[in-house]
Scaffold this active site. Structure first.
Site, PDB file in Angstrom:
ATOM      1  N   LYS A   2       0.827  -1.214   0.000  1.00 39.69           N
ATOM      2  CA  LYS A   2       0.000   0.000   0.000  1.00 39.69           C
ATOM      3  C   LYS A   2       0.859   1.261   0.000  1.00 39.69           C
ATOM      4  CE  LYS A   2      -4.355  -1.880   1.625  1.00 39.69           C
ATOM      5  NZ  LYS A   2      -5.454  -1.901   2.588  1.00 39.69           N
ATOM      6  N   LYS A  31      -5.682 -10.479  -5.417  1.00 48.37           N
ATOM      7  CA  LYS A  31      -6.859 -10.771  -4.599  1.00 48.37           C
ATOM      8  C   LYS A  31      -7.979  -9.764  -4.866  1.00 48.37           C
ATOM      9  CE  LYS A  31      -6.538  -8.334  -0.227  1.00 48.37           C
ATOM     10  NZ  LYS A  31      -7.628  -8.038   0.651  1.00 48.37           N
ATOM     11  N   LYS A  90     -11.728  -4.513  -1.839  1.00 43.95           N
ATOM     12  CA  LYS A  90     -12.701  -3.415  -1.774  1.00 43.95           C
ATOM     13  C   LYS A  90     -12.122  -2.136  -2.329  1.00 43.95           C
ATOM     14  CE  LYS A  90     -14.513  -4.094   2.725  1.00 43.95           C
ATOM     15  NZ  LYS A  90     -13.353  -3.789   3.556  1.00 43.95           N
TER      16      LYS A  90
HETATM   17  P1  ATP Z   1      -9.177  -3.284   1.382  1.00 41.63           P
HETATM   18  O1  ATP Z   1      -9.040  -3.512  -0.094  1.00 41.63           O
HETATM   19  O2  ATP Z   1      -9.739  -1.937   1.759  1.00 41.63           O
HETATM   20  O3  ATP Z   1      -7.968  -3.723   2.168  1.00 41.63           O
HETATM   21  P2  ATP Z   1     -10.492  -5.740   1.698  1.00 41.63           P
HETATM   22  O4  ATP Z   1     -11.429  -6.060   0.589  1.00 41.63           O
HETATM   23  O5  ATP Z   1      -9.165  -6.422   1.723  1.00 41.63           O
HETATM   24  O6  ATP Z   1     -10.352  -4.210   1.803  1.00 41.63           O
HETATM   25  P3  ATP Z   1     -10.913  -5.841   4.561  1.00 41.63           P
HETATM   26  O7  ATP Z   1     -11.873  -4.964   5.270  1.00 41.63           O
HETATM   27  O8  ATP Z   1      -9.476  -5.501   4.639  1.00 41.63           O
HETATM   28  O9  ATP Z   1     -11.288  -6.012   3.021  1.00 41.63           O
HETATM   29  O10 ATP Z   1     -11.122  -7.319   5.043  1.00 41.63           O
HETATM   30  C1  ATP Z   1     -12.222  -7.820   5.748  1.00 41.63           C
HETATM   31  C2  ATP Z   1     -12.123  -9.312   5.825  1.00 41.63           C
HETATM   32  O11 ATP Z   1     -12.292  -9.881   4.519  1.00 41.63           O
HETATM   33  C3  ATP Z   1     -10.764  -9.815   6.332  1.00 41.63           C
HETATM   34  O12 ATP Z   1     -10.969 -10.930   7.180  1.00 41.63           O
HETATM   35  C4  ATP Z   1     -10.060 -10.244   5.081  1.00 41.63           C
HETATM   36  O13 ATP Z   1      -9.114 -11.268   5.323  1.00 41.63           O
HETATM   37  C5  ATP Z   1     -11.208 -10.756   4.237  1.00 41.63           C
HETATM   38  N1  ATP Z   1     -10.912 -10.644   2.806  1.00 41.63           N
HETATM   39  C6  ATP Z   1     -10.622  -9.510   2.122  1.00 41.63           C
HETATM   40  N2  ATP Z   1     -10.421  -9.774   0.834  1.00 41.63           N
HETATM   41  C7  ATP Z   1     -10.578 -11.119   0.698  1.00 41.63           C
HETATM   42  C8  ATP Z   1     -10.482 -12.005  -0.414  1.00 41.63           C
HETATM   43  N3  ATP Z   1     -10.209 -11.567  -1.633  1.00 41.63           N
HETATM   44  N4  ATP Z   1     -10.709 -13.328  -0.199  1.00 41.63           N
HETATM   45  C9  ATP Z   1     -11.008 -13.802   1.042  1.00 41.63           C
HETATM   46  N5  ATP Z   1     -11.104 -13.012   2.129  1.00 41.63           N
HETATM   47  C10 ATP Z   1     -10.897 -11.695   1.959  1.00 41.63           C
END
Ligand code: ATP
Ligand code: LTN
Length: 322
Positions: free
Chosen positions: A109, A190, A193
């Site tokens: 990041k 991956k 969000k």
């Molecule tokens: P950001 O992109 O803002 O980091 P994010 O999509 O990674 O957001 P988080 O709020 O960081 O989401 O994560 C919330 C939960 O979802 C965490 O337990 C994280 O491990 C899980 N998670 C996030 N992305 C994935 C993914 N692609 N597959 C499985 N689990 C995920």
């Protein structure tokens, strides 16, 4: 069994979050489980204040719609409980700069922007505080959080050795499938969000048509054989993991039943739409009553605060604060 987990209000919930985290939370909910919308974490990247406020309400509603029952578990907003930020400071004086700069997510990041915030570096310490405040035993999270969880364990152990046994040392738990859902267009990255990938991300609130379009266009390969093989067939492996996450069957068993990608994709669309449609309906109902929603979140915060206060006091006293 004390369970704690958190999720950032940094954008719309996608099926990676849903399968990797939220679905596990629903299965693990009990009066001993706490789930937190971590709005303080969302401040580590640029976010408009009004957007953060709205997304926090959206996420509380979404988590209830997905099956968390505030009468069973404790659902709350991180910034409502001041002890998260307070314990985080104490733990910043236990964690080292070296271990924070080694975090993969920080490196990725930080690389994407100039003048990144100090909070982006210290974020895993705040996450450790979230977990340790509740004497957590299990933390259900997706695969990308493993390294942060390891840091929380190290910090807890170091604190306990240095100042006395205050914290339970937590363990992370991942779902058997779909712990790391990949982008449908770029299956080596991956699903996330905060990275815009309109065709590569399926949101829980997507319409049935959008879900069908995204799955049909998902990148696969040209050899045409249905087989579960992450190394050589990442696009297809990702679809099989998703299928497994929604159906509970193992990815290899699913692969053995199909001969054509199109048939697999068609059935996957049905599974996803069947599970997500009622969630979207409940979400819209809940979201139409802001007052009731805020009330639920406030009740959760009061329950959480009572637990957090005790751990914070013990930690502060152990360190010599009066
Ligand atoms: P950001 O992109 O803002 O980091 P994010 O999509 O990674 O957001 P988080 O709020 O960081 O989401 O994560 C919330 C939960 O979802 C965490 O337990 C994280 O491990 C899980 N998670 C996030 N992305 C994935 C993914 N692609 N597959 C499985 N689990 C995920
Ligand atoms: N860093 C996590 C969100 C998070 C979390 C937590 C998860 C913050 N605090 C405590 C589990 C336990 C992420 O998913 N980005």
């Amino acid at each position: 069994m004390r369970v704690f987990s958190g999720i950032q209000p940094s954008g719309d919930l996608h099926i990676g979050n849903y399968l990797g985290a939220v679905k596990q939370w629903v299965n693990a909910q009990s009066s001993d489980a706490l789930y937190c919308v971590v709005d303080l974490h969302a401040l580590t990247l640029q976010i408009d204040p009004a957007t953060l406020r709205t997304q926090t309400d959206d996420l509380v509603a979404m988590l209830i719609a997905a099956g968390l029952d505030p009468a069973t578990c404790t659902l709350f907003v991180q910034s409502h409980v001041p002890y998260h930020a307070q314990l985080s400071w104490l733990l910043e004086c236990v964690a080292t700069y070296g271990e924070l700069t080694r975090m993969t997510q920080f490196k990725e990041k930080a690389e994407r922007q100039d003048g990144y915030r100090v909070g982006l570096l210290t974020y895993p310490v705040l996450m450790a505080a979230d977990i340790l405040l509740y004497q957590t035993e299990q933390v259900p999270v997706g695969d990308d959080q493993r390294q942060h969880l390891e840091l929380a364990r190290d910090v807890a152990e170091r604190f306990n050795n240095r100042y006395g046994a205050v914290f339970t040392v937590p363990v992370g738990v991942q779902p058997p499938a779909a712990a790391r859902v990949m982008d449908l267009q770029e299956p080596t990255r991956k699903m996330s969000k905060s990275v815009a990938s309109p065709l590569g991300t399926i949101y829980v609130l997507d319409s049935a048509d959008d879900i069908a379009r995204k799955i049909k266009k998902a990148v696969t390969d040209t050899d045409g054989e249905v087989r579960f093989d992450w190394e050589h067939k990442p696009g297809l492996a990702n679809l099989l993991e998703l299928y497994s996450g929604f159906s509970g069957e193992s990815p290899s068993a699913i692969a053995a039943r199909y001969h054509r990608y199109g048939d697999l994709k068609g059935d996957l669309v049905d599974l996803v739409v069947t599970e997500l449609t009622p969630i979207a309906e409940r979400y819209r109902e809940l979201r139409s009553d802001d007052v009731a929603l805020r009330q639920l979140a406030n009740e959760g915060s009061e329950k959480a605060e009572a637990v957090a206060r005790q751990t914070y006091r013990r930690a502060a006293e152990a360190m010599g604060l009066q």
